[in-house]
Design a protein around this motif. Structure first.
Motif, PDB file in Angstrom:
ATOM      1  N   GLU A 123       0.831  -1.211   0.000  1.00 59.65           N
ATOM      2  CA  GLU A 123       0.000   0.000   0.000  1.00 59.65           C
ATOM      3  C   GLU A 123       0.863   1.258   0.000  1.00 59.65           C
ATOM      4  OE1 GLU A 123      -3.337   0.491  -0.527  1.00 59.65           O
ATOM      5  OE2 GLU A 123      -3.178  -1.641  -1.035  1.00 59.65           O
ATOM      6  N   GLN A 124       2.001   1.189   0.701  1.00 59.55           N
ATOM      7  CA  GLN A 124       2.915   2.332   0.710  1.00 59.55           C
ATOM      8  C   GLN A 124       3.519   2.536  -0.681  1.00 59.55           C
ATOM      9  OE1 GLN A 124       3.348   4.459   3.444  1.00 59.55           O
ATOM     10  NE2 GLN A 124       4.210   5.720   1.815  1.00 59.55           N
ATOM     11  N   LEU A 125       3.890   1.440  -1.350  1.00 63.27           N
ATOM     12  CA  LEU A 125       4.402   1.547  -2.724  1.00 63.27           C
ATOM     13  C   LEU A 125       3.341   2.169  -3.628  1.00 63.27           C
ATOM     14  CD1 LEU A 125       6.426   1.053  -5.032  1.00 63.27           C
ATOM     15  CD2 LEU A 125       5.481  -1.253  -5.230  1.00 63.27           C
ATOM     16  N   LYS A 126       2.101   1.752  -3.444  1.00 64.68           N
ATOM     17  CA  LYS A 126       1.007   2.303  -4.256  1.00 64.68           C
ATOM     18  C   LYS A 126       0.930   3.823  -4.077  1.00 64.68           C
ATOM     19  CE  LYS A 126      -3.854   1.408  -5.245  1.00 64.68           C
ATOM     20  NZ  LYS A 126      -5.026   0.591  -4.897  1.00 64.68           N
ATOM     21  N   LYS A 127       1.087   4.294  -2.840  1.00 63.30           N
ATOM     22  CA  LYS A 127       1.070   5.738  -2.563  1.00 63.30           C
ATOM     23  C   LYS A 127       2.311   6.420  -3.131  1.00 63.30           C
ATOM     24  CE  LYS A 127      -1.443   5.337   1.754  1.00 63.30           C
ATOM     25  NZ  LYS A 127      -1.254   5.173   3.187  1.00 63.30           N
ATOM     26  N   ILE A 163       7.547  -8.026 -10.923  1.00 66.87           N
ATOM     27  CA  ILE A 163       7.859  -8.626  -9.625  1.00 66.87           C
ATOM     28  C   ILE A 163       6.584  -8.747  -8.800  1.00 66.87           C
ATOM     29  CG2 ILE A 163       9.172  -8.392  -7.489  1.00 66.87           C
ATOM     30  CD1 ILE A 163      11.094  -6.513  -8.971  1.00 66.87           C
ATOM     31  N   LEU A 164       6.344  -9.947  -8.283  1.00 71.64           N
ATOM     32  CA  LEU A 164       5.286 -10.118  -7.289  1.00 71.64           C
ATOM     33  C   LEU A 164       5.788  -9.544  -5.969  1.00 71.64           C
ATOM     34  CD1 LEU A 164       4.084 -13.796  -7.870  1.00 71.64           C
ATOM     35  CD2 LEU A 164       2.677 -11.728  -8.062  1.00 71.64           C
ATOM     36  N   PHE A 165       5.021  -8.674  -5.367  1.00 69.39           N
ATOM     37  CA  PHE A 165       5.343  -8.112  -4.049  1.00 69.39           C
ATOM     38  C   PHE A 165       4.724  -9.055  -3.028  1.00 69.39           C
ATOM     39  CE2 PHE A 165       6.388  -3.922  -1.951  1.00 69.39           C
ATOM     40  CZ  PHE A 165       6.207  -4.349  -0.646  1.00 69.39           C
ATOM     41  N   TYR A 166       5.584  -9.634  -2.207  1.00 71.18           N
ATOM     42  CA  TYR A 166       5.156 -10.643  -1.237  1.00 71.18           C
ATOM     43  C   TYR A 166       5.363 -10.126   0.178  1.00 71.18           C
ATOM     44  CZ  TYR A 166       4.934 -15.259   1.042  1.00 71.18           C
ATOM     45  OH  TYR A 166       4.606 -16.327   1.829  1.00 71.18           O
ATOM     46  N   HIS A 167       4.279 -10.107   0.961  1.00 68.56           N
ATOM     47  CA  HIS A 167       4.369  -9.710   2.366  1.00 68.56           C
ATOM     48  C   HIS A 167       4.756 -10.928   3.197  1.00 68.56           C
ATOM     49  CE1 HIS A 167       1.494  -5.962   2.219  1.00 68.56           C
ATOM     50  NE2 HIS A 167       2.668  -5.743   1.646  1.00 68.56           N
ATOM     51  N   VAL A 209      11.909   0.382  -8.757  1.00 69.08           N
ATOM     52  CA  VAL A 209      10.658  -0.277  -9.124  1.00 69.08           C
ATOM     53  C   VAL A 209       9.513   0.721  -9.047  1.00 69.08           C
ATOM     54  CG1 VAL A 209      11.391  -2.582  -8.345  1.00 69.08           C
ATOM     55  CG2 VAL A 209      10.219  -1.054  -6.741  1.00 69.08           C
ATOM     56  N   LYS A 210       8.431   0.381  -9.739  1.00 74.53           N
ATOM     57  CA  LYS A 210       7.220   1.204  -9.659  1.00 74.53           C
ATOM     58  C   LYS A 210       6.012   0.300  -9.444  1.00 74.53           C
ATOM     59  CE  LYS A 210       6.009   1.363 -14.579  1.00 74.53           C
ATOM     60  NZ  LYS A 210       5.758   2.227 -15.727  1.00 74.53           N
ATOM     61  N   TYR A 211       4.989   0.889  -8.845  1.00 73.64           N
ATOM     62  CA  TYR A 211       3.716   0.203  -8.641  1.00 73.64           C
ATOM     63  C   TYR A 211       3.121  -0.143  -9.999  1.00 73.64           C
ATOM     64  CZ  TYR A 211      -1.287  -0.342  -7.832  1.00 73.64           C
ATOM     65  OH  TYR A 211      -2.566  -0.819  -7.826  1.00 73.64           O
ATOM     66  N   LYS A 212       2.626  -1.360 -10.145  1.00 70.48           N
ATOM     67  CA  LYS A 212       1.980  -1.779 -11.390  1.00 70.48           C
ATOM     68  C   LYS A 212       0.498  -2.055 -11.147  1.00 70.48           C
ATOM     69  CE  LYS A 212       2.423  -3.201 -15.732  1.00 70.48           C
ATOM     70  NZ  LYS A 212       2.589  -2.267 -16.803  1.00 70.48           N
ATOM     71  N   LYS A 213       0.186  -3.003 -10.241  1.00 72.80           N
ATOM     72  CA  LYS A 213      -1.218  -3.273  -9.930  1.00 72.80           C
ATOM     73  C   LYS A 213      -1.348  -4.091  -8.660  1.00 72.80           C
ATOM     74  CE  LYS A 213      -3.560  -6.871 -12.077  1.00 72.80           C
ATOM     75  NZ  LYS A 213      -4.178  -7.582 -13.160  1.00 72.80           N
ATOM     76  N   THR A 214      -2.503  -3.974  -8.040  1.00 75.03           N
ATOM     77  CA  THR A 214      -2.834  -4.753  -6.853  1.00 75.03           C
ATOM     78  C   THR A 214      -3.530  -6.021  -7.321  1.00 75.03           C
ATOM     79  OG1 THR A 214      -3.129  -2.708  -5.602  1.00 75.03           O
ATOM     80  CG2 THR A 214      -4.121  -4.711  -4.675  1.00 75.03           C
ATOM     81  N   LEU A 215      -3.155  -7.161  -6.739  1.00 75.10           N
ATOM     82  CA  LEU A 215      -3.854  -8.395  -7.082  1.00 75.10           C
ATOM     83  C   LEU A 215      -5.307  -8.278  -6.624  1.00 75.10           C
ATOM     84  CD1 LEU A 215      -1.246 -11.162  -6.095  1.00 75.10           C
ATOM     85  CD2 LEU A 215      -1.699 -10.188  -8.357  1.00 75.10           C
TER      86      LEU A 215
END
Length: 139
Positions: A20-24, A51-55, A88-94
């Protein structure tokens, strides 16, 4: 040709950063990687890769997609040249997160590093696995 990756971050960790922070923020520098194998994978990244962002931590789930926007370069905040970063840049939320439990319970993932080398913070994602994760995330 685009390559696919997974990169982990613990949202509540000492360097806590979440999707969510990357999205902002829209963009960030992916840094803090010191494991030799993870660094080897980062050196193979190129602009345009996904890249898949994995928490990690409590969540343990893939939550979104980011895109590499630079070649790997030495981390300007570190004295050791082998420690690299990528932009990197935000691309999309799953549509919905894909949990580690779902991944471990799917035979298609049994040989993937996420299941075999669970502590590895950056790893390649074969196209078939990428497609399956996207399919699962669609609901």
């Amino acid at each position: 040709m685009v390559n696919y990756w997974l990169a982990k971050q613990e949202p509540s960790g000492p360097r806590g950063y979440n999707f969510e922070q990357l999205k902002k923020d829209k963009t960030t520098v992916w840094d803090g990687v010191h494991n030799n194998l993870a660094l080897k994978h980062m050196r193979e990244m190129k602009s345009g890769d996904l890249i898949l962002f994995y928490h990690t931590g409590v969540e343990r789930q893939a939550v979104g997609i980011m895109q590499v926007t630079s070649k790997p370069y030495s981390n300007p905040k570190e004295d050791v040249e082998r420690f690299i970063v990528v932009d990197v840049k935000y691309k999309k939320t799953l549509k919905r997160p894909v949990t580690l439990t779902e991944i471990k319970n799917n035979k298609k993932f049994k040989d993937w590093e996420l299941v075999r080398i669970s502590r590895l913070s950056v790893m390649p994602v074969p196209k078939l696995i990428w497609d399956e994760i996207i399919k699962i995330s669609q609901g």
